[in-house]
Design an enzyme around this catalytic site. Structure first.
Site, PDB file in Angstrom:
ATOM      1  N   TYR A  67     -21.808  47.372  85.069  1.00 34.58           N
ATOM      2  CA  TYR A  67     -23.090  47.215  84.374  1.00 34.58           C
ATOM      3  C   TYR A  67     -23.927  48.484  84.430  1.00 34.58           C
ATOM      4  O   TYR A  67     -24.624  48.823  83.475  1.00 34.58           O
ATOM      5  CB  TYR A  67     -23.829  45.986  84.914  1.00 34.58           C
ATOM      6  N   ASN A 109     -26.666  40.254  72.302  1.00 33.24           N
ATOM      7  CA  ASN A 109     -26.519  41.578  72.907  1.00 33.24           C
ATOM      8  C   ASN A 109     -27.464  41.752  74.082  1.00 33.24           C
ATOM      9  O   ASN A 109     -28.553  41.181  74.105  1.00 33.24           O
ATOM     10  CB  ASN A 109     -26.791  42.681  71.864  1.00 33.24           C
ATOM     11  N   ASP A 111     -28.059  44.988  75.161  1.00 33.83           N
ATOM     12  CA  ASP A 111     -28.282  46.447  75.182  1.00 33.83           C
ATOM     13  C   ASP A 111     -29.735  46.841  74.953  1.00 33.83           C
ATOM     14  O   ASP A 111     -30.078  48.020  74.951  1.00 33.83           O
ATOM     15  CB  ASP A 111     -27.360  47.135  74.150  1.00 33.83           C
ATOM     16  N   HIS A 124     -28.395  36.261  76.022  1.00 37.09           N
ATOM     17  CA  HIS A 124     -27.503  36.586  77.144  1.00 37.09           C
ATOM     18  C   HIS A 124     -28.164  37.524  78.136  1.00 37.09           C
ATOM     19  O   HIS A 124     -27.487  38.116  78.967  1.00 37.09           O
ATOM     20  CB  HIS A 124     -26.201  37.194  76.626  1.00 37.09           C
TER      21      HIS A 124
HETATM   22  N1  APR Z   1     -20.854  45.999  61.314  1.00 41.93           N
HETATM   23  C1  APR Z   1     -20.690  44.651  61.277  1.00 41.93           C
HETATM   24  N2  APR Z   1     -19.849  43.974  62.096  1.00 41.93           N
HETATM   25  C2  APR Z   1     -19.139  44.696  62.985  1.00 41.93           C
HETATM   26  C3  APR Z   1     -19.245  46.102  63.083  1.00 41.93           C
HETATM   27  C4  APR Z   1     -20.159  46.745  62.201  1.00 41.93           C
HETATM   28  N3  APR Z   1     -20.337  48.068  62.200  1.00 41.93           N
HETATM   29  N4  APR Z   1     -18.401  46.517  64.062  1.00 41.93           N
HETATM   30  C5  APR Z   1     -17.806  45.419  64.565  1.00 41.93           C
HETATM   31  N5  APR Z   1     -18.230  44.319  63.909  1.00 41.93           N
HETATM   32  C6  APR Z   1     -17.879  42.917  64.161  1.00 41.93           C
HETATM   33  C7  APR Z   1     -16.434  42.674  64.522  1.00 41.93           C
HETATM   34  O1  APR Z   1     -15.672  42.466  63.347  1.00 41.93           O
HETATM   35  C8  APR Z   1     -16.548  41.391  65.351  1.00 41.93           C
HETATM   36  O2  APR Z   1     -16.506  40.245  64.505  1.00 41.93           O
HETATM   37  O3  APR Z   1     -18.622  42.532  65.285  1.00 41.93           O
HETATM   38  C9  APR Z   1     -17.939  41.496  65.969  1.00 41.93           C
HETATM   39  C10 APR Z   1     -17.906  41.828  67.449  1.00 41.93           C
HETATM   40  O4  APR Z   1     -17.362  40.706  68.122  1.00 41.93           O
HETATM   41  P1  APR Z   1     -17.252  40.720  69.703  1.00 41.93           P
HETATM   42  O5  APR Z   1     -16.736  42.025  70.155  1.00 41.93           O
HETATM   43  O6  APR Z   1     -16.540  39.456  70.095  1.00 41.93           O
HETATM   44  O7  APR Z   1     -18.763  40.655  70.209  1.00 41.93           O
HETATM   45  P2  APR Z   1     -19.701  39.374  70.241  1.00 41.93           P
HETATM   46  O8  APR Z   1     -19.371  38.440  69.107  1.00 41.93           O
HETATM   47  O9  APR Z   1     -21.080  39.848  70.378  1.00 41.93           O
HETATM   48  O10 APR Z   1     -19.277  38.640  71.635  1.00 41.93           O
HETATM   49  C11 APR Z   1     -20.045  37.489  71.983  1.00 41.93           C
HETATM   50  O11 APR Z   1     -19.050  37.523  74.187  1.00 41.93           O
HETATM   51  O12 APR Z   1     -18.378  38.682  76.059  1.00 41.93           O
HETATM   52  C12 APR Z   1     -19.373  37.918  75.505  1.00 41.93           C
HETATM   53  O13 APR Z   1     -21.600  38.093  76.143  1.00 41.93           O
HETATM   54  C13 APR Z   1     -20.621  38.727  75.413  1.00 41.93           C
HETATM   55  O14 APR Z   1     -22.423  38.442  73.887  1.00 41.93           O
HETATM   56  C14 APR Z   1     -21.020  38.673  73.960  1.00 41.93           C
HETATM   57  C15 APR Z   1     -20.264  37.490  73.464  1.00 41.93           C
END
Ligand code: APR
Length: 261
Positions: A67, A109, A111, A124
């Protein structure tokens, strides 16, 4: 296939209550790794070793390294055009006289790149808040490095075994601090859940931006809104399935165009 911006803009004008659900994809163009995409955190590391209560109990040094590394990384990054589009759109809504629309951003997020939004729900938690494991004190701390023990760990070393007394400690009771984020298998704050459901129950339009929809409860929100007759607009680089409006591409490009900001 993407829907036409014109059709979306028409609907946006008539929507009384607009909400968004954001994921890691919102910050991807700021140079922050997502979780499951290319170079994603859970592609590189094992989430169960780094983002669960049992991982923290077993090895607080390793979890803090992870972290701390993410905090230091984010401190070097800037909000991108998608973050700016959300801010500009919120300003536009809040400066309506009389205000006849509402706009709320729900983000997964941690961040902090959307932290200057007025109506923001960080479901989160945040990398830049800590919670004492002993007295529960919540501290907003942006100082870098967060403590002596973690100083100089630019390149991530998950096995540095920092002694617990050199990890971040509570200024009030001396207890061990943890990041104030929600880990896997942890419950969300019930007050936050209630606030989220207020929005999901009233929104005419939910923008789903940059999330893979794999982690619950967030993963169920789009379907929930759809079932009660709200419209869903997806902004993602991949096609994540049916939606009333769909904009395939980097949200740094699609979101400013769609929100006309
Ligand atoms: N513009 C739009 N979408 C995007 C871009 C972009 N530039 N880059 C990536 N993506 C999309 C990907 O296609 C994917 O569907 O963003 C998504 C990211 O998915 P994850 O990596 O699974 O992230 P997230 O959905 O936020 O995860 C949910 O999981 O680990 C936990 O707490 C963590 O909050 C997180 C949660």
């Amino acid at each position: 296939s993407s829907t036409s911006y014109e059709a979306f803009r028409q609907f946006l004008k008539s929507a009384k209550h607009i909400a968004t659900l954001c994921g890691a994809g919102l910050s991807a163009e700021s140079g922050i790794p997502t979780f499951r995409g290319e170079g994603g955190w859970w592609r590189t590391f094992e989430a169960t070793q780094l983002a669960t209560p049992s991982a923290f109990k077993a090895n607080p040094s390793r979890v803090w390294e992870f972290y701390h590394y993410r905090r230091e990384l984010v401190l070097k990054k800037q909000p991108n055009n998608a973050h700016k589009a959300l801010m500009d759109f919120e300003n536009k809504i809040l400066s309506q006289t009389p205000q006849n629309q509402t706009f709320t951003v729900i983000t997964q997020n941690v961040d902090g790149l959307s932290s200057n939004l007025k109506n923001l729900i960080e479901m989160h938690g945040s990398l830049f808040r800590t919670r004492c494991t002993k007295c529960g004190d919540i501290d907003k701390n942006y100082n870098s490095p967060i403590c002596e023990g973690l100083k100089g760990t630019e390149n991530l070393n998950l096995d540095s075994n920092i002694p617990i007394e050199q990890l971040p400690s509570c200024t009030k009771c001396g207890g061990l601090l943890r990041p104030d984020v929600v880990w896997f298998n942890e419950k969300l704050d019930p007050n936050i859940i209630d606030k989220i459901h207020e929005e999901l129950d009233r929104c005419d339009l939910l923008l789903v931006i940059g999330t893979s929809g794999t982690v619950y409860p967030a993963a169920g929100y789009a379907n929930y809104v759809n079932l009660r007759g709200g419209k869903v607009a997806v902004f993602n680089i991949e096609d994540t399935g049916d939606a009333d409006f769909k904009f395939i591409g980097p949200c740094g490009e699609t979101l400013p165009k769609a929100l006309e900001v």
